[in-house]
Design a protein around this motif. Structure first.
Motif, PDB file in Angstrom:
ATOM      1  N   TYR A 155      -0.808  -1.776  -4.080  1.00 49.59           N
ATOM      2  CA  TYR A 155      -1.977  -2.491  -3.575  1.00 49.59           C
ATOM      3  C   TYR A 155      -3.097  -1.498  -3.376  1.00 49.59           C
ATOM      4  CZ  TYR A 155      -4.862  -5.458  -0.554  1.00 49.59           C
ATOM      5  OH  TYR A 155      -5.884  -6.189  -0.018  1.00 49.59           O
TER       6      TYR A 155
ATOM      7  N   GLN B  22     -23.866  -6.095   1.449  1.00 43.92           N
ATOM      8  CA  GLN B  22     -23.310  -5.237   0.408  1.00 43.92           C
ATOM      9  C   GLN B  22     -24.274  -4.092   0.098  1.00 43.92           C
ATOM     10  OE1 GLN B  22     -22.211  -7.155  -3.247  1.00 43.92           O
ATOM     11  NE2 GLN B  22     -21.211  -5.334  -4.038  1.00 43.92           N
TER      12      GLN B  22
ATOM     13  N   CYS C   5     -26.735  -9.438  -5.172  1.00 41.41           N
ATOM     14  CA  CYS C   5     -25.643  -9.350  -4.199  1.00 41.41           C
ATOM     15  C   CYS C   5     -26.205  -9.559  -2.795  1.00 41.41           C
ATOM     16  CB  CYS C   5     -24.924  -8.010  -4.317  1.00 41.41           C
ATOM     17  SG  CYS C   5     -25.967  -6.603  -3.973  1.00 41.41           S
TER      18      CYS C   5
ATOM     19  N   GLY D 103      -6.547  -2.823  -3.604  1.00 44.14           N
ATOM     20  CA  GLY D 103      -7.755  -3.583  -3.345  1.00 44.14           C
ATOM     21  C   GLY D 103      -8.564  -3.778  -4.610  1.00 44.14           C
ATOM     22  N   ARG D 104      -9.709  -4.380  -4.455  1.00 49.52           N
ATOM     23  CA  ARG D 104     -10.570  -4.655  -5.605  1.00 49.52           C
ATOM     24  C   ARG D 104     -11.272  -3.389  -6.062  1.00 49.52           C
ATOM     25  NH1 ARG D 104     -14.976  -9.364  -5.222  1.00 49.52           N
ATOM     26  NH2 ARG D 104     -13.068 -10.551  -5.081  1.00 49.52           N
ATOM     27  N   LYS D 105     -11.378  -3.227  -7.342  1.00 47.86           N
ATOM     28  CA  LYS D 105     -12.076  -2.070  -7.909  1.00 47.86           C
ATOM     29  C   LYS D 105     -13.584  -2.288  -7.741  1.00 47.86           C
ATOM     30  CE  LYS D 105      -8.453  -0.405 -10.641  1.00 47.86           C
ATOM     31  NZ  LYS D 105      -7.449  -0.713  -9.694  1.00 47.86           N
ATOM     32  N   PRO D 106     -14.327  -1.246  -7.373  1.00 49.29           N
ATOM     33  CA  PRO D 106     -15.771  -1.398  -7.189  1.00 49.29           C
ATOM     34  C   PRO D 106     -16.496  -1.628  -8.519  1.00 49.29           C
ATOM     35  CG  PRO D 106     -15.130   0.883  -6.874  1.00 49.29           C
ATOM     36  CD  PRO D 106     -13.868   0.098  -7.044  1.00 49.29           C
ATOM     37  N   ASP D 107     -17.571  -2.383  -8.466  1.00 48.52           N
ATOM     38  CA  ASP D 107     -18.406  -2.648  -9.639  1.00 48.52           C
ATOM     39  C   ASP D 107     -19.427  -1.515  -9.735  1.00 48.52           C
ATOM     40  OD1 ASP D 107     -20.026  -3.578 -11.638  1.00 48.52           O
ATOM     41  OD2 ASP D 107     -20.567  -5.452 -10.643  1.00 48.52           O
TER      42      ASP D 107
ATOM     43  N   LYS E 156       0.828  -1.202   0.000  1.00 43.90           N
ATOM     44  CA  LYS E 156       0.000   0.000   0.000  1.00 43.90           C
ATOM     45  C   LYS E 156       0.865   1.256   0.000  1.00 43.90           C
ATOM     46  CE  LYS E 156      -4.222  -1.672   2.168  1.00 43.90           C
ATOM     47  NZ  LYS E 156      -5.093  -1.591   3.359  1.00 43.90           N
TER      48      LYS E 156
END
Length: 74
Positions: free
Chosen positions: A26, A62, A58, A28-32, A21
């Protein structure tokens, strides 16, 4: 003994993530974005949290998390 190894691995993983980081590797996951928009539209139109989770495909947690983020931003 196995638990100690587990804890050591966990600690080293946290160290590695922190270093990544700090170096910008790093994120993290990219938001949908599509799912986020779908949840916001459904909740804004009066759908329940449970119904929104079913329609958007989902989890309830979430939906709650995205809805909270939406309300805190605007």
């Amino acid at each position: 003994m196995a638990y100690d190894e587990y804890e050591t691995r966990k600690y080293r993983q946290r160290q590695g993530i922190q270093l990544a980081k700090e170096s910008g590797k790093y994120a993290g996951r990219k938001p949908d974005k599509a799912t986020h928009e779908r949840i916001i539209v459904l909740r804004s139109s009066g759908q329940t949290i449970e119904r929104t989770s079913i329609l958007s495909g989902c989890s309830i947690s979430q939906v709650k998390r995205i809805w909270a983020i939406h309300h805190s931003n605007g």
